[in-house]
Every structure is written in C-alpha cells, then in structure tokens.
Design a protein around this motif. Structure first.
Motif, PDB file in Angstrom:
ATOM      1  N   SER A  89       1.126  -1.722  -0.032  1.00 13.97           N
ATOM      2  CA  SER A  89       0.255   0.209   0.366  1.00 13.97           C
ATOM      3  C   SER A  89       0.896   1.155  -0.111  1.00 13.97           C
ATOM      4  O   SER A  89       0.635   2.638  -0.558  1.00 13.97           O
ATOM      5  CB  SER A  89      -0.910  -0.114   1.468  1.00 13.97           C
ATOM      6  OG  SER A  89      -1.966  -1.250   1.551  1.00 13.97           O
ATOM      7  N   VAL A  90       1.847   1.231   0.782  1.00 14.80           N
ATOM      8  CA  VAL A  90       3.144   2.431   0.909  1.00 14.80           C
ATOM      9  C   VAL A  90       3.599   2.360  -0.794  1.00 14.80           C
ATOM     10  O   VAL A  90       3.711   3.590  -0.705  1.00 14.80           O
ATOM     11  CB  VAL A  90       3.924   2.118   2.328  1.00 14.80           C
ATOM     12  CG1 VAL A  90       4.951   3.000   2.429  1.00 14.80           C
ATOM     13  CG2 VAL A  90       2.654   3.097   3.451  1.00 14.80           C
ATOM     14  N   LEU A 107      -6.416   3.196  -4.454  1.00 21.09           N
ATOM     15  CA  LEU A 107      -6.859   3.211  -3.058  1.00 21.09           C
ATOM     16  C   LEU A 107      -8.353   2.303  -2.746  1.00 21.09           C
ATOM     17  O   LEU A 107      -8.112   1.296  -1.947  1.00 21.09           O
ATOM     18  CB  LEU A 107      -7.222   4.899  -2.866  1.00 21.09           C
ATOM     19  CG  LEU A 107      -7.146   5.060  -1.180  1.00 21.09           C
ATOM     20  CD1 LEU A 107      -6.320   4.409  -0.417  1.00 21.09           C
ATOM     21  CD2 LEU A 107      -7.392   6.973  -1.204  1.00 21.09           C
ATOM     22  N   GLY A 108      -9.050   2.410  -4.049  1.00 23.93           N
ATOM     23  CA  GLY A 108     -10.623   1.958  -3.334  1.00 23.93           C
ATOM     24  C   GLY A 108     -10.428   0.891  -3.644  1.00 23.93           C
ATOM     25  O   GLY A 108     -10.642  -0.264  -3.160  1.00 23.93           O
ATOM     26  N   LEU A 109      -9.467   0.618  -4.924  1.00 20.41           N
ATOM     27  CA  LEU A 109      -9.235  -0.859  -5.629  1.00 20.41           C
ATOM     28  C   LEU A 109      -8.919  -2.018  -4.099  1.00 20.41           C
ATOM     29  O   LEU A 109      -9.388  -2.726  -3.550  1.00 20.41           O
ATOM     30  CB  LEU A 109      -8.342  -1.673  -6.250  1.00 20.41           C
ATOM     31  CG  LEU A 109      -8.953  -1.003  -7.699  1.00 20.41           C
ATOM     32  CD1 LEU A 109      -7.823  -0.887  -9.226  1.00 20.41           C
ATOM     33  CD2 LEU A 109     -10.546  -1.653  -8.138  1.00 20.41           C
ATOM     34  N   ILE A 110      -7.686  -1.357  -3.506  1.00 17.01           N
ATOM     35  CA  ILE A 110      -6.919  -1.985  -2.003  1.00 17.01           C
ATOM     36  C   ILE A 110      -7.724  -2.141  -0.662  1.00 17.01           C
ATOM     37  O   ILE A 110      -7.865  -2.317  -0.165  1.00 17.01           O
ATOM     38  CB  ILE A 110      -5.822  -1.108  -2.362  1.00 17.01           C
ATOM     39  CG1 ILE A 110      -4.699  -1.117  -2.655  1.00 17.01           C
ATOM     40  CG2 ILE A 110      -5.569  -1.572  -0.595  1.00 17.01           C
ATOM     41  CD1 ILE A 110      -3.466  -0.238  -2.524  1.00 17.01           C
ATOM     42  N   PHE A 135      -1.306   3.680   2.505  1.00 18.06           N
ATOM     43  CA  PHE A 135      -1.175   4.321   1.164  1.00 18.06           C
ATOM     44  C   PHE A 135      -1.798   6.186   0.692  1.00 18.06           C
ATOM     45  O   PHE A 135      -1.154   6.282   0.214  1.00 18.06           O
ATOM     46  CB  PHE A 135      -2.627   3.852   0.578  1.00 18.06           C
ATOM     47  CG  PHE A 135      -2.920   4.191  -1.521  1.00 18.06           C
ATOM     48  CD1 PHE A 135      -2.512   3.246  -1.803  1.00 18.06           C
ATOM     49  CD2 PHE A 135      -3.347   5.715  -1.508  1.00 18.06           C
ATOM     50  CE1 PHE A 135      -2.300   3.048  -3.539  1.00 18.06           C
ATOM     51  CE2 PHE A 135      -3.720   5.672  -2.949  1.00 18.06           C
ATOM     52  CZ  PHE A 135      -3.064   4.604  -3.890  1.00 18.06           C
ATOM     53  N   ALA A 136      -2.706   6.183   2.212  1.00 23.96           N
ATOM     54  CA  ALA A 136      -3.005   7.352   2.279  1.00 23.96           C
ATOM     55  C   ALA A 136      -1.741   8.511   2.653  1.00 23.96           C
ATOM     56  O   ALA A 136      -0.886   9.378   2.090  1.00 23.96           O
ATOM     57  CB  ALA A 136      -4.094   8.209   3.416  1.00 23.96           C
ATOM     58  N   LEU A 137      -1.256   8.005   3.144  1.00 26.34           N
ATOM     59  CA  LEU A 137       0.182   9.052   3.951  1.00 26.34           C
ATOM     60  C   LEU A 137       1.581   8.590   3.017  1.00 26.34           C
ATOM     61  O   LEU A 137       2.063  10.247   2.758  1.00 26.34           O
ATOM     62  CB  LEU A 137       0.276   7.944   5.158  1.00 26.34           C
ATOM     63  CG  LEU A 137      -0.147   8.214   6.588  1.00 26.34           C
ATOM     64  CD1 LEU A 137       0.393   7.447   7.586  1.00 26.34           C
ATOM     65  CD2 LEU A 137      -0.474   9.679   6.999  1.00 26.34           C
ATOM     66  N   ALA A 138       0.986   7.988   2.311  1.00 25.16           N
ATOM     67  CA  ALA A 138       1.956   7.441   1.749  1.00 25.16           C
ATOM     68  C   ALA A 138       2.290   8.705   0.213  1.00 25.16           C
ATOM     69  O   ALA A 138       2.694   9.368  -0.605  1.00 25.16           O
ATOM     70  CB  ALA A 138       2.615   6.073   0.974  1.00 25.16           C
ATOM     71  N   SER A 139       0.546   8.864  -0.132  1.00 24.51           N
ATOM     72  CA  SER A 139       0.533  10.089  -1.053  1.00 24.51           C
ATOM     73  C   SER A 139       0.230  10.824  -0.696  1.00 24.51           C
ATOM     74  O   SER A 139       0.835  11.793  -2.533  1.00 24.51           O
ATOM     75  CB  SER A 139      -1.256   9.578  -1.515  1.00 24.51           C
ATOM     76  OG  SER A 139      -1.870   9.701  -0.422  1.00 24.51           O
ATOM     77  N   GLY A 140       0.769  11.573   0.361  1.00 24.87           N
ATOM     78  CA  GLY A 140       0.531  12.965   0.354  1.00 24.87           C
ATOM     79  C   GLY A 140       2.773  12.957   1.097  1.00 24.87           C
ATOM     80  O   GLY A 140       2.907  14.442   1.219  1.00 24.87           O
ATOM     81  N   MET A 141       2.986  11.845   0.454  1.00 25.52           N
ATOM     82  CA  MET A 141       4.565  12.431   0.590  1.00 25.52           C
ATOM     83  C   MET A 141       5.578  12.521  -0.820  1.00 25.52           C
ATOM     84  O   MET A 141       5.382  12.733  -1.511  1.00 25.52           O
ATOM     85  CB  MET A 141       5.780  11.313   1.191  1.00 25.52           C
ATOM     86  CG  MET A 141       4.750  10.987   2.921  1.00 25.52           C
ATOM     87  SD  MET A 141       6.104   9.068   3.248  1.00 25.52           S
ATOM     88  CE  MET A 141       5.119   8.680   5.085  1.00 25.52           C
ATOM     89  N   PRO A 142       6.404  13.704  -0.336  1.00 25.87           N
ATOM     90  CA  PRO A 142       7.319  14.782  -1.185  1.00 25.87           C
ATOM     91  C   PRO A 142       8.139  12.896  -2.067  1.00 25.87           C
ATOM     92  O   PRO A 142       8.160  12.251  -1.216  1.00 25.87           O
ATOM     93  CB  PRO A 142       7.658  15.558  -0.785  1.00 25.87           C
ATOM     94  CG  PRO A 142       8.246  15.635   0.278  1.00 25.87           C
ATOM     95  CD  PRO A 142       6.990  14.439   0.748  1.00 25.87           C
TER      96      PRO A 142
END
Length: 647
Positions: A89-90, A107-110, A135-142
């Motif tokens: 996910s990450v 994200l919806g599929l996971i 997944f959400a935390l990783a998507s907001g990282m630079p």
C-alpha cells in the motif's frame, strides 16, 4: 407532534449509544505491545540518524493491530500477509502520488480487496483501515515515485518487528489460544446441560454451537507438533468429547424434555478450569447418578472428561485431524452476486474512490485525510454502526486535532515524538474496547504525528481547521454513501437466502446419503462449500439487518429461530460429512426427504404458510429427520407470528 416524538425516540437512543461506555476488560498487554510496535521503529531510526525512516517503518507496526486470539499458526500467516499488504500500500501510494485520479481508483481497489479478504475469511480487526491509512500517508509525501521501493521495504521491516512481538507468546505458551477457545466451549457446554428441559435451551444450544464452530476453526489443520505432542492430542480429544456431550445432551432434550441433574453441569464446567492446570473434574457428585439407567448415555461421556484432561500420552491420536476449508473455496464462495461480503467490498471501494476524487476536485490541502475518515466511518458493519462512527469520529477528531496541533506547533524533537506515538497508541488500544469516540482522541493525534512530524506548523488555527474540515467531509461522504447504497441491502434478502440455504442443505443431504466412490471426500465437496457459503451469507445478512434504519425488530426476532435452526442443521450435516460409514437411504425415502426440503424452502422464500409433506422416518438417519422437523416448526411458528401481527 406524534411524528416529532417518534423521531426523537428514534434518534436520541442512537446518539446515546454512540457515547455509551462498554463494561469490557481493558487489554493492557495488547495496548503496551501496540505502543512498542508503532513507537520503537522511530526510536531506532533516531539512533541511526534517519528519524524519517523510523517514522515510516512505524507504519508497519500497524501489523500488530491485526493480531487477536487466534492460533499462532493462523496468526503467523495472517500477520505475514498483512505486513506485505501494508508495504504494498505504501509502495503504491508513493508511486502514484503524482497522479491523483489514478491514485483514487487504486485506493478504492485496495480498500475493496482488503475488505473482501477480511470478510470472506471472517477475520476480526480493522480490516481495510490501515491499508487505506498507509496508502494515504504515502500519497501525501514528497518525492513519491523515486522513494516508493525504499518506503515499501521500510514498512515491511517495521511489520516484521510487529510480527515478532505478536508471535512472542508462542515461545512460552504455544497453545494458549486453543486452550482458551476450549475453555469457553466447555463453559457454554455446562450452560447447555443446565438449560436442558427448560425454555433457555434453544438459546444455550445456539451459543454452544457457535463455540463448537470457533473451536473447530481453531483446530482445523492442526498437525502433529514437536512441542508438547501429548498436549495437542489431548486438546483434540477434548474437542471431540465436547461434540459427543453436545449430541447426547441434545438427544436427551428431544426425548425426555426434562432438566438434568446439576452435578452434570458442574462437572463439565470444572473441565474449563482444569484445562489450565490439568486439575481434576468435580466427579464425586456423579457417583450418586450411576444407578439411574436413564442417565447412562450422558453420564459416561461426562465421566470420560476426567481421564482425557489428565492423560499425557505420547502416542499420536488415531482419531484423525480436522480439515479446514481451502482458501480457494472460501474466496470463490464469497465472490457471489448474492454474497454480502462481495457487495460490502464493492460499496466500500466505490465510496472510498468517490471520497478521494472529491478531495482532489475541491483541491483540499493534504486531501488524503478525506478518504481516510471515510474509510474509518464505513468500518461500521451496519447503518447504525456507521452513524455511530460518523458522530464519534467527528467529535473525537476535533479534540484530537487540537491536541496534535499544539504538539506540532511546539516543534518537538524526535525522542518526544516517539514517546508521544507510543503513549497515544497505548491509550487508543486500551480504550477502544470501551468507546470508539474516546479512542479517537488518541488515534487522531497519533496519525497526525506520524504524517506531519517533519512539517513546521506555524499557523496552528489554519492547520487545525483544515484537518477538521477534511475529517468532517470524509465522514459525511461515508455516511451518505452507506445510506444510499446499503439502506435496505440486507433485510430484503433474508427470505431469499433462507430458501437458498435450505436448498443447499437438501443437495448436501442428497450427496451424503447416496452411494459415493470410496475415494470421495464429502467434507471437501462442492455441495458442502455451497451450503457453507449460503449459510454464511444468511447469517451475515441477518446481523447486518439488525442495524438497518428503519428496521422491524418484531420481524427480525421472529426470523431468528429459523436462522438458528438452519445453523444447527448445517452443523449436523457437516458432522455426517466427516463420518466414514454413512448410511445409504433407499431411493423412495430419499425422494420424500428432498420433497420436504423443497416445500420448506418455498415456504421460507415466499414467507407464506404451506401444507408441508410429512418428513419420512429415516430410520438410518434419525437426527436428520429431527432437525428438519425442528426447522419446519420454527418456520411455521415464525409465519404464524407474522400472520398475527398483520391482523
């Protein structure tokens, strides 16, 4: 005025229940272990000079939150795949961070896949929540794509640490979960003996059956062990003996319908305590019953418990091992258009994708908090539970965000953040069994610390306000989605699934009591998988219907005995499937039996009374006749109650 009063009487209890403090024992060991799993990686990272890597590895510590009181063999497999899932996910969240639309779809599929797998396998726990969070935390990282593989591996390392901590009990008490399951079974079995011949028997019988199924799941696939092989065999014997006592008690209740001597229940209940210390059963009082010829059938298996509990034979038990249902069969059964597991997973994925797309469309800062809140709210298994989650998350989050904002504004050092993560996790896990809203007070600042620890918060008011808007937006989307897509998805399916379950039991009976090849394994047959799938769908749908808004309490209560009867019937047929020398019914008798099944299925499906054909004698399988008659009686009583209420 009456309408307003009715609405008030409906809403007020629902809101009150959302903040009800449950009287549940606090899980101190679990809370401490969870705090270590999430906080220790960041401390290790701090010591190695990469605090950011340590925080990311702490995300893998969520693996521990999926550990419950299952056998260690099952726990090892479940946590291993959970660890890999969090890392994946990450990885995906980092890789797709530059593509918000594609990221929302994945994200919806996971979320849908995790919900489906946990639902099909009937695993307890937070299901898809921490996969979505990762997944959400990783998507907001630079620097997402370039760091994707490194981040995924760090999460897996943190998950490996959580795996070791969760499995540590195996070193000192490798069969602790199985013993605990058996102790609960024997407590319920004692209640069954005490309830024989009374009005409480039906409920006690169903609760004992649930314990029998849980114990069977715990022992399924249990092979020989190099550690304490005598204990493994003893536990298997005790499970088999519980089945014998259950059957003999049920036979007594059907034939005699009289209360049993209290000494029998006391002796069986003492087996629960003896399992821990290998003590002796309270069998002294049973000597007074030895002269009663009517009690011999049930007295003998109870007396045999004492020798089983205390034996320490090194010989392998020749009674055969319990076999579990293959994972492939479980997933194929759950992947059905009428499976609530499949429909809930599909709904979860769709609403989660909509929440992520909405957050992107409105250009919300750090928009991943919207789908995360949406996922948390949708974890409620019913509409009422979802409403509770929305209320609890919104109020608990507001206070939690303010606390986290104050901590981040002070720009604490790494050590302080690590300790704060440990403490927040500890209190969240400790209190979540009491009330979700209280736990959220600690969950929210914990997640914010893990995600925003490297940020420099100068405008606390703006930061807190943005996070609150995100959480409320996600909660509202989740609640609206559940109301629109699942408001009446359960209760309307109950009659249809009753009919379908009865027909699958009919097919199972036809397979069991006709000639089969010598190599044929009834316990692995298509008929058994079909019957289990339909029964699982029915019980899941019924449990979900209890939380629908609006719902008819009277209607669901009248259907409950029918659901229980179908559960009992399935257990009996599964017992026959494991019996090597099953009887073969004559063709005319089998045809009459199948006709009785079909008419019963029609009556249940159409919810109307019918003249049901008489169940044949079934001299070779009398218990099947008794269970079918009990099912028909429960159905007729249910339909009669409906007729009275409609007049």
């Amino acid at each position: 005025m009456n309408t307003r009063s009715h609405r008030s009487s409906l809403i007020h209890p629902v809101i009150r229940q959302a903040f009800e403090i449950k009287k549940t024992a606090l899980p101190w060991n679990r809370a401490i272990s969870a705090g270590i799993c999430l906080g220790l990686p960041s401390l290790i990272g701090l010591l190695l000079g990469r605090f950011d890597y340590g925080l990311l590895a702490g995300t893998g510590g969520f693996t521990y939150l999926y550990a419950f009181n299952e056998p260690y063999v099952l726990r090892a497999r479940k946590l291993f795949f959970t660890m890999l899932g969090l890392g994946f996910s990450v990885f995906c969240g980092s890789l797709l961070s530059p593509y918000p639309v594609l990221s929302a779809v994945v994200l919806g599929l996971i979320g849908a896949l995790a919900t489906f797998m946990f639902g099909a396998l009937k695993f307890k726990g937070p299901a898809a929540l921490f996969f979505v969070l990762s997944f959400a935390l990783a998507s907001g990282m630079p620097h997402g794509p370039s760091e994707a593989l490194t981040r995924g591996m760090l999460v897996i390392l943190g998950g490996a640490l959580a795996w070791l901590i969760a499995m540590a009990g195996w070193l000192t008490n490798p069969y602790g979960p199985e013993i605990q399951t058996l102790r609960a079974l024997y407590r319920n079995l004692a209640e069954l003996l005490n309830a024989a011949g009374t009005e409480k028997y039906t409920k006690a019988r169903h609760e004992t059956l649930i314990s029998m199924v849980e114990a069977e799941t715990a022992f399924a696939g249990q092979g020989s062990s190099w550690r304490e092989p005598g204990l493994v065999d003893r536990l298997l014997r005790l499970f088999r003996q519980a089945h014998v006592i259950y059957q003999t008690t049920d036979t007594w209740n059907r034939r005699r319908k009289e209360p049993l001597p209290a000494a029998l229940g006391q002796a069986v209940n003492s087996a629960s305590a003896a399992l821990r210390s290998r003590g002796k059963l309270q069998v002294e009082a049973l000597r007074e019953l030895e002269d009663d010829p009517q009690l011999q059938d049930i007295l003998q298996p109870v007396k045999e418990l004492s020798s089983i509990v205390q034996q320490d034979s090194k010989e392998a038990w020749q009674g055969g091992r319990l076999t579990g249902t293959p994972a492939k069969s479980i997933f194929l059964g759950a992947f059905d258009k009428n499976s609530l597991v499949f429909l809930l997973s599909l709904r979860f994925g769709i609403i989660l994708t909509i929440a992520a797309l909405a957050a992107h469309a409105f250009n919300l800062n750090r928009s991943y908090w919207v789908p995360l809140s949406c996922a948390s709210v949708m974890l409620g298994s019913t509409v009422i539970a979802t409403f509770h989650r929305a209320i609890q998350r919104s109020i608990g989050t507001i206070i939690g965000i303010l606390a986290a904002s104050a901590i981040l504004w002070a720009q604490p050092e790494g050590f302080v953040i690590s300790v704060a993560i440990m403490l927040f996790t500890f209190f969240a896990e400790l209190l979540i069994v009491r009330n979700y809203a209280i736990a959220i007070l600690f969950v929210t600042p914990n997640a914010l610390l893990m995600a925003e620890a490297s940020s420099h918060i100068h405008n606390v008011a703006y930061f807190a306000g943005t996070r609150i808007v995100d959480v409320i937006t996600g909660s509202v989307i989740g609640l609206i989605g559940v109301l629109l897509l699942g408001r009446r998805s359960a209760s309307s399916r109950i009659p249809y699934l009753m009919g379908r379950t009865i027909r699958s039991q009919s097919q199972m009976a036809a397979m069991l009591f006709t000639e089969q090849p010598a190599t044929y394994r009834a316990e692995d047959s298509r008929e058994q998988r079909y019957m289990k799938t339909n029964l699982t769908n029915l019980t899941t749908v019924y449990a979900t219907a209890l939380g629908e808004i609006p719902r008819s309490e009277a209607e669901l209560q009248r259907l409950l005995p029918v659901v229980w009867a179908l559960d009992q019937f399935a257990y009996l047929l599964n017992s026959y499937a494991r019996t090597p020398n099953r009887p073969e019914l004559p063709d005319p008798e089998l045809a009459r039996l199948l006709l009785s099944f079909e008419k019963t299925a029609q009556s249940a499906e159409q919810q109307r009374s019918m003249v049901l054909p008489e169940v044949p004698e079934l001299a070779l399988a009398p218990k099947v006749r008794q269970e079918l008659i009990s099912l028909q009686a429960a159905l007729e009583k249910s339909l009669a109650a409906e007729a009275v209420s409609s007049e």
